[in-house]
Every structure is written in structure tokens, then in C-alpha cells.
Design a protein around this motif. Structure first.
Motif, PDB file in Angstrom:
ATOM      1  N   THR A  69       0.831  -1.207   0.000  1.00 56.68           N
ATOM      2  CA  THR A  69       0.000   0.000   0.000  1.00 56.68           C
ATOM      3  C   THR A  69       0.863   1.254   0.000  1.00 56.68           C
ATOM      4  O   THR A  69       0.537   2.230  -0.677  1.00 56.68           O
ATOM      5  N   GLN A  70       1.959   1.243   0.746  1.00 56.74           N
ATOM      6  CA  GLN A  70       2.842   2.411   0.768  1.00 56.74           C
ATOM      7  C   GLN A  70       3.438   2.703  -0.601  1.00 56.74           C
ATOM      8  O   GLN A  70       3.853   3.830  -0.879  1.00 56.74           O
ATOM      9  N   GLY A  71       3.465   1.686  -1.465  1.00 56.43           N
ATOM     10  CA  GLY A  71       4.012   1.892  -2.815  1.00 56.43           C
ATOM     11  C   GLY A  71       3.307   2.995  -3.583  1.00 56.43           C
ATOM     12  O   GLY A  71       3.915   3.670  -4.411  1.00 56.43           O
ATOM     13  N   THR A  72       2.014   3.199  -3.298  1.00 52.74           N
ATOM     14  CA  THR A  72       1.272   4.231  -4.032  1.00 52.74           C
ATOM     15  C   THR A  72       1.829   5.626  -3.745  1.00 52.74           C
ATOM     16  O   THR A  72       1.743   6.513  -4.590  1.00 52.74           O
ATOM     17  N   THR A  73       2.403   5.833  -2.549  1.00 50.07           N
ATOM     18  CA  THR A  73       2.950   7.151  -2.230  1.00 50.07           C
ATOM     19  C   THR A  73       4.238   7.423  -2.991  1.00 50.07           C
ATOM     20  O   THR A  73       4.658   8.565  -3.112  1.00 50.07           O
ATOM     21  N   PHE A  74       4.875   6.358  -3.509  1.00 47.34           N
ATOM     22  CA  PHE A  74       6.074   6.540  -4.314  1.00 47.34           C
ATOM     23  C   PHE A  74       5.729   6.729  -5.785  1.00 47.34           C
ATOM     24  O   PHE A  74       6.189   7.671  -6.428  1.00 47.34           O
ATOM     25  N   VAL A  75       4.908   5.823  -6.334  1.00 48.21           N
ATOM     26  CA  VAL A  75       4.651   5.854  -7.775  1.00 48.21           C
ATOM     27  C   VAL A  75       3.932   7.130  -8.206  1.00 48.21           C
ATOM     28  O   VAL A  75       4.089   7.579  -9.340  1.00 48.21           O
ATOM     29  N   THR A  76       3.149   7.716  -7.312  1.00 49.64           N
ATOM     30  CA  THR A  76       2.417   8.935  -7.678  1.00 49.64           C
ATOM     31  C   THR A  76       3.365  10.079  -8.011  1.00 49.64           C
ATOM     32  O   THR A  76       2.985  11.039  -8.688  1.00 49.64           O
ATOM     33  N   ARG A  77       4.628   9.981  -7.555  1.00 42.66           N
ATOM     34  CA  ARG A  77       5.596  11.054  -7.773  1.00 42.66           C
ATOM     35  C   ARG A  77       6.446  10.838  -9.023  1.00 42.66           C
ATOM     36  O   ARG A  77       7.351  11.635  -9.285  1.00 42.66           O
ATOM     37  N   MET A  78       6.204   9.800  -9.792  1.00 41.04           N
ATOM     38  CA  MET A  78       7.013   9.560 -10.992  1.00 41.04           C
ATOM     39  C   MET A  78       6.680  10.629 -12.051  1.00 41.04           C
ATOM     40  O   MET A  78       7.298  11.672 -12.093  1.00 41.04           O
ATOM     41  N   TYR A 111       4.850  13.333 -12.563  1.00 41.78           N
ATOM     42  CA  TYR A 111       4.109  14.173 -11.618  1.00 41.78           C
ATOM     43  C   TYR A 111       2.988  14.970 -12.282  1.00 41.78           C
ATOM     44  O   TYR A 111       2.216  15.629 -11.586  1.00 41.78           O
ATOM     45  N   LEU A 112       2.882  14.920 -13.604  1.00 44.57           N
ATOM     46  CA  LEU A 112       1.748  15.566 -14.269  1.00 44.57           C
ATOM     47  C   LEU A 112       0.581  14.604 -14.463  1.00 44.57           C
ATOM     48  O   LEU A 112      -0.512  15.037 -14.810  1.00 44.57           O
ATOM     49  N   SER A 113       0.813  13.315 -14.251  1.00 49.24           N
ATOM     50  CA  SER A 113      -0.305  12.361 -14.331  1.00 49.24           C
ATOM     51  C   SER A 113      -0.193  11.336 -13.209  1.00 49.24           C
ATOM     52  O   SER A 113      -0.072  10.141 -13.453  1.00 49.24           O
ATOM     53  N   PRO A 114      -0.232  11.810 -11.962  1.00 48.29           N
ATOM     54  CA  PRO A 114      -0.046  10.909 -10.815  1.00 48.29           C
ATOM     55  C   PRO A 114      -1.116   9.833 -10.689  1.00 48.29           C
ATOM     56  O   PRO A 114      -0.824   8.715 -10.279  1.00 48.29           O
ATOM     57  N   ILE A 115      -2.353  10.164 -11.049  1.00 50.32           N
ATOM     58  CA  ILE A 115      -3.439   9.190 -10.909  1.00 50.32           C
ATOM     59  C   ILE A 115      -3.185   7.971 -11.797  1.00 50.32           C
ATOM     60  O   ILE A 115      -3.490   6.830 -11.417  1.00 50.32           O
ATOM     61  N   PHE A 116      -2.610   8.175 -12.967  1.00 51.88           N
ATOM     62  CA  PHE A 116      -2.312   7.061 -13.874  1.00 51.88           C
ATOM     63  C   PHE A 116      -1.219   6.170 -13.286  1.00 51.88           C
ATOM     64  O   PHE A 116      -1.294   4.937 -13.387  1.00 51.88           O
ATOM     65  N   ASN A 117      -0.190   6.768 -12.679  1.00 49.36           N
ATOM     66  CA  ASN A 117       0.862   5.981 -12.046  1.00 49.36           C
ATOM     67  C   ASN A 117       0.272   5.083 -10.963  1.00 49.36           C
ATOM     68  O   ASN A 117       0.595   3.896 -10.871  1.00 49.36           O
ATOM     69  N   GLU A 118      -0.580   5.684 -10.130  1.00 51.60           N
ATOM     70  CA  GLU A 118      -1.184   4.933  -9.035  1.00 51.60           C
ATOM     71  C   GLU A 118      -2.063   3.798  -9.563  1.00 51.60           C
ATOM     72  O   GLU A 118      -2.017   2.667  -9.063  1.00 51.60           O
ATOM     73  N   THR A 119      -2.864   4.097 -10.572  1.00 53.11           N
ATOM     74  CA  THR A 119      -3.809   3.101 -11.082  1.00 53.11           C
ATOM     75  C   THR A 119      -3.083   1.933 -11.734  1.00 53.11           C
ATOM     76  O   THR A 119      -3.451   0.766 -11.514  1.00 53.11           O
ATOM     77  N   ALA A 120      -2.059   2.196 -12.535  1.00 57.07           N
ATOM     78  CA  ALA A 120      -1.307   1.113 -13.183  1.00 57.07           C
ATOM     79  C   ALA A 120      -0.704   0.180 -12.141  1.00 57.07           C
ATOM     80  O   ALA A 120      -0.802  -1.050 -12.242  1.00 57.07           O
ATOM     81  N   MET A 148      10.124  14.368 -17.058  1.00 54.20           N
ATOM     82  CA  MET A 148      11.356  13.711 -16.677  1.00 54.20           C
ATOM     83  C   MET A 148      11.245  12.937 -15.367  1.00 54.20           C
ATOM     84  O   MET A 148      12.061  12.070 -15.076  1.00 54.20           O
ATOM     85  N   GLY A 149      10.233  13.232 -14.552  1.00 54.30           N
ATOM     86  CA  GLY A 149      10.006  12.425 -13.359  1.00 54.30           C
ATOM     87  C   GLY A 149       9.696  10.978 -13.730  1.00 54.30           C
ATOM     88  O   GLY A 149      10.046  10.055 -12.984  1.00 54.30           O
ATOM     89  N   GLY A 150       9.048  10.771 -14.865  1.00 57.44           N
ATOM     90  CA  GLY A 150       8.771   9.423 -15.334  1.00 57.44           C
ATOM     91  C   GLY A 150       9.981   8.792 -15.997  1.00 57.44           C
ATOM     92  O   GLY A 150      10.178   7.576 -15.923  1.00 57.44           O
ATOM     93  N   VAL A 151      10.805   9.613 -16.655  1.00 59.40           N
ATOM     94  CA  VAL A 151      12.014   9.108 -17.314  1.00 59.40           C
ATOM     95  C   VAL A 151      13.039   8.659 -16.283  1.00 59.40           C
ATOM     96  O   VAL A 151      13.634   7.586 -16.390  1.00 59.40           O
ATOM     97  N   ASP A 152      13.257   9.474 -15.259  1.00 58.87           N
ATOM     98  CA  ASP A 152      14.315   9.240 -14.267  1.00 58.87           C
ATOM     99  C   ASP A 152      13.787   8.595 -12.998  1.00 58.87           C
ATOM    100  O   ASP A 152      14.316   8.803 -11.922  1.00 58.87           O
ATOM    101  N   ARG A 153      12.709   7.819 -13.121  1.00 57.06           N
ATOM    102  CA  ARG A 153      12.093   7.230 -11.928  1.00 57.06           C
ATOM    103  C   ARG A 153      13.056   6.301 -11.215  1.00 57.06           C
ATOM    104  O   ARG A 153      12.844   5.918 -10.084  1.00 57.06           O
TER     105      ARG A 153
END
Length: 440
Positions: free
Chosen positions: A86-95, A97-106, A435-440
Motif C-alpha cells: 500500500t505504501q508503494g502508491t505514495t512513491f509511484v504517484t511522484r514519478m 508528476y503531471l499524471s499521478p493518478i495514472f501511475n497509481e492506477t497502473a 522527466m520524473g517518469g524518465v528518471d524514476r
């Protein structure tokens, strides 16, 4: 001296440190080769702060272009191996950062696939997920159009783009409590039900956006200066996109209708009516037109989802299995912070076994059966995939993301080489890399 020449084999490298360019041109007088290597970024506006472009020029023509990445590295994927599922969602949302909801949902869809609970996720949770993803698609496309306009000098496009994005962020804050980095999508459902008045605010937003989006079309669609800067710039045809694995607006601008919401539906997209937007110019202008039209389709999806949400008043938003459902249905204290006394009494007043279970679920987390799963969805930039691996423990063994910005940046060279320096800015803006998604 502002420019010093150093012999490197058959060539000379000039290190320019500012001040008078005359000294550099004097030093170059006896050089027959007119090539020069320029570092663009990572501070240039077109690189959005953290992308370095290495350009080799002959005059104003780009003969070679390379992307330098790694300036924003966060180690998100590695950090997740030391946190609960569950804590993983707090990390992936920051990848991205312009589409955090998509990171969380995937990520969450991948976890749910391993748990085998995909069919148990409540309908209301899926409706809210879809609603927020489409709201996020609008806010992301607005930034793409606004920053792209800024880099071209179309400042009105920038100001109105961020004006509308604020409306999106206000809605996110109202529903999730945060403007960005929400951690709202959780394994099994969502963190909390939407607050009272959400449907009315969504309906108001949709009606206002229908009026506002018309301004972008009036400003840009037939603007000869705007079209002159974008048409046939950053050209990449279908064959090139498929060879490089590019997705999203770049691919659909070639006329190929590939959208995972239609081809591989998730979160109930198959139950909604919408069109896959394509263009047939394979250039930066086509990508702009696709993003603009996709916002209209997102509004159309939001309208349908809002009607469904209104019919699901009081329905559950988390799976019934208390061994998975994160205990996050909280009420806020009178000071606006923390949990209310009623919630604390509810937890503490139950049996000792219930309190122990609550404590273990929060501190250790639930176990996920050993295995691996890959889930992909259609983010604003293309295919966002989450490869989730479990060894049967309470933490991910490995999580790796296929971020579309990382893959799409491969197009930097083919879109830029042969064009002018000014066209590089347009081409990169049309890729819309985060670049947050590129350099995750």
C-alpha cells in the motif's frame, strides 16, 4: 580568454565560458569544419528544467541530436522494495508528476491482478478511478499545450492553459485532499469516498471547460504563425513510431487509432462511449490537435461517469476483505488535522484481536501471492505499464514501470536532425516528456 582550443586527435574542442563571442569567432577563423556542438539545457525552457540536449550543428541546421537524461533520478522503483504494497502508491504517484493518478492506477491494477481481486473491486471505486484519470488527462494535456505555447512565444496559450489547470487541481484537492501526489488509488479500491457535493462540482467544471476549450481552438487551430511553427516539424511517420515503440498522441498523429482504453479496456472503459482521436500529418501540429480533441473526449467520459457516480450514493469504495482493505475511512478531528475522537474510539473500542489486526495491517501490510503481473493503461503520453513482482511477502520484490516519456524520448534525434535549432524546441514540446517518469 572566453574560449580555449584543445587538440583532440584531428579535431579541436572549444570550451566556451561566456563574455565576448568575438574571441571564439576569431579562434574559429582557421577551422574549415563548421560543425559546432551545443549543450541545450538542462535549464532551457524547452527542456522543462531537467533534460539535456546535445546538438551538433552546421550553421543553424541540426546534424545530430542526443538526449541526456538522469538529472532528476529519484530511485522510486528501488525504494518501493522496502515499503509495504500500500505504501508503494505514495512513491509511484511522484514519478510522472503531471499524471499521478495514472501511475497509481497502473501499479494498483498490477497488485490487484496478483491478489486475484480485480473482479471484487466495487463499481463505485472503478467509476471514481476513471473519473480522476480523465480529469488528470485534461490537466496533463493543458500543461503540454501551455508549456508548448510558452516555448513558441504564444504566452496567451500558456496563461489560459494554467488557468484551466488550476480548476483541475482544485477538484483534485477537493476529492483527494491534495493537488498532486495523491496516493488516493489503493489496492482494493480507493482511499476514501468522495466528499459531499462532488457531483455538483464535477458538473460545474464540465460545463465551464466546454466553453474554455473553444478558446484554444480559436487561438491556435487556424493561426498561420502557430501552424507555420508546427506543421511538418518533428515529423515521424507510422513506420518510425512502430520501430521505436512510441505510443500516445505521437502514434495517433500518424493516423493509427491505438488507444489501450479501447484495445485493452480496464476500469470499465468498455462500458463508456468515446472516440479514439487520430490525425494524419505525423507532425507537431497533429499532436497538438489530438491533445486538444482528447480533452473534449475526456469531458464526454467524465459526464457519463458523473451520472453513474450520482446513482451510487453510499456504495462501497473498497473491497470487503478486511485483510486487504486499508483502514482509511477516516473522519477528521475538530482542529482539521488527524483522526477524530470518534474514529479512535471505534478502533480502540473493538476486541483486542481487531486492534492487533489493525496494527499489523498498518505496520506490516498484507501478503501478496508469489508471481508477477504486467498491466498497461493509456496515460496522457502513451502506454504506461507496471511490471509487479512478488515473492509472497508484504513488500514488492520488484516493481518496474514502462514509462511512455522514457520510450518516446527516443524520437529526439529522428524528429530533430535535419531541422533548425528552433525546430528542436517544437519537436521536444510535441513529445511532451515528463522527466520524473524518465528518471524514476
Amino acid at each position: 580568454m572566453t574560449a580555449t582550443a584543445e587538440p583532440t586527435g584531428d579535431e579541436r574542442t572549444f570550451t566556451v565560458t561566456g563574455q565576448d563571442w568575438d574571441e571564439l569567432t576569431d579562434a574559429l577563423k582557421d577551422v574549415k569544419d563548421e560543425r559546432i556542438v551545443v549543450n541545450m539545457g538542462p535549464q532551457h525552457p524547452s527542456t522543462h528544467g531537467v533534460l539535456r540536449l546535445i546538438l551538433e550543428l552546421e550553421g543553424e541546421t541540426v546534424t545530430e541530436a542526443r538526449a541526456g537524461i538522469g538529472y532528476l533520478h529519484t530511485g522510486i522503483e528501488k525504494n518501493m522494495e522496502f515499503r509495504s504494497w500500500t505504501q508503494g502508491t505514495t512513491f509511484v504517484t511522484r514519478m510522472d508528476y503531471l499524471s499521478p493518478i495514472f501511475n497509481e492506477t497502473a501499479y494498483v491494477l498490477g497488485v490487484e491482478k496478483l491478489l486475484g481481486i480485480g473482479a471484487e473491486v466495487p463499481e463505485k471505486a472503478n467509476v471514481i478511478r476513471l473519473l480522476l484519470m480523465e480529469l488528470n488527462r485534461i490537466s496533463s494535456h493543458l500543461v503540454a499545450i501551455a508549456t508548448g505555447g510558452m516555448e513558441l512565444g504564444a504566452l496567451t496559450v500558456m496563461t489560459i492553459g494554467f488557468r484551466e489547470r488550476e480548476l483541475c487541481l482544485d477538484l483534485f484537492e477537493f476529492i483527494t485532499g491534495l493537488r498532486m501526489n495523491h496516493a488516493y488509488i489503493r489496492p482494493g479500491g480507493i482511499a476514501q469516498d468522495v466528499p459531499e457535493g462532488t457531483v455538483a462540482r464535477l458538473e460545474e467544471f464540465i460545463e465551464l471547460m466546454k466553453k474554455r476549450l473553444e478558446e484554444y481552438a480559436a487561438l491556435c487551430n487556424a493561426n498561420p504563425i502557430f501552424k507555420g511553427r508546427l506543421e511538418q516539424v518533428g515529423y515521424l511517420d507510422l513506420e518510425g513510431c512502430l520501430a521505436l515503440g512510441l505510443t500516445g498522441p505521437i502514434l495517433r498523429a500518424t493516423g493509427y487509432p491505438w488507444d489501450l482504453r479501447k484495445t485493452q479496456p480496464y476500469c470499465g472503459y468498455e462500458e463508456y462511449e468515446f472516440e479514439v482521436i487520430t490525425w494524419d500529418t505525423s507532425d507537431s501540429y497533429g499532436r497538438f490537435r489530438i491533445r486538444l480533441a482528447e480533452m473534449w473526449e475526456s469531458l464526454r467520459l467524465m459526464e457519463q461517469a458523473t451520472k453513474r457516480l450520482a446513482d451510487l450514493e453510499g456504495a462501497p469504495v473498497m473491497v470487503a476483505d478486511k485483510k486487504i482493505a486499508w483502514p482509511s475511512q477516516l473522519s477528521v478531528g475538530s482542529d482539521g488535522q488527524g483522526n477524530s475522537l470518534d474514529h479512535i474510539r471505534h478502533i480502540m473500542g473493538e476486541s483486542m484481536e481487531a486492534l492487533i489486526h489493525h496494527f499489523k495491517l498498518v505496520t506490516e501490510g498484507f501478503r501478496v501471492p508469489a508471481g508477477q503481473a504486467y498491466v498497461a493503461l493509456e496515460s496522457p503520453r502513451g502506454e504506461l505499464g507496471a511490471h509487479v513482482v512478488s515473492d509472497g511477502g508484504t513488500k514488492p520484490y520488484r516493481v518496474h514501470f514502462r514509462d511512455p516519456s522514457f520510450t518516446n524520448l527516443q524520437a529526439t534525434s529522428v524528429m530533430s536532425e535535419g531541422g533548425m535549432v528552433a525546430d528542436v524546441i517544437v519537436a521536444i514540446a510535441s513529445i511532451d516528456p515528463v522527466m520524473g517518469g524518465v528518471d524514476r
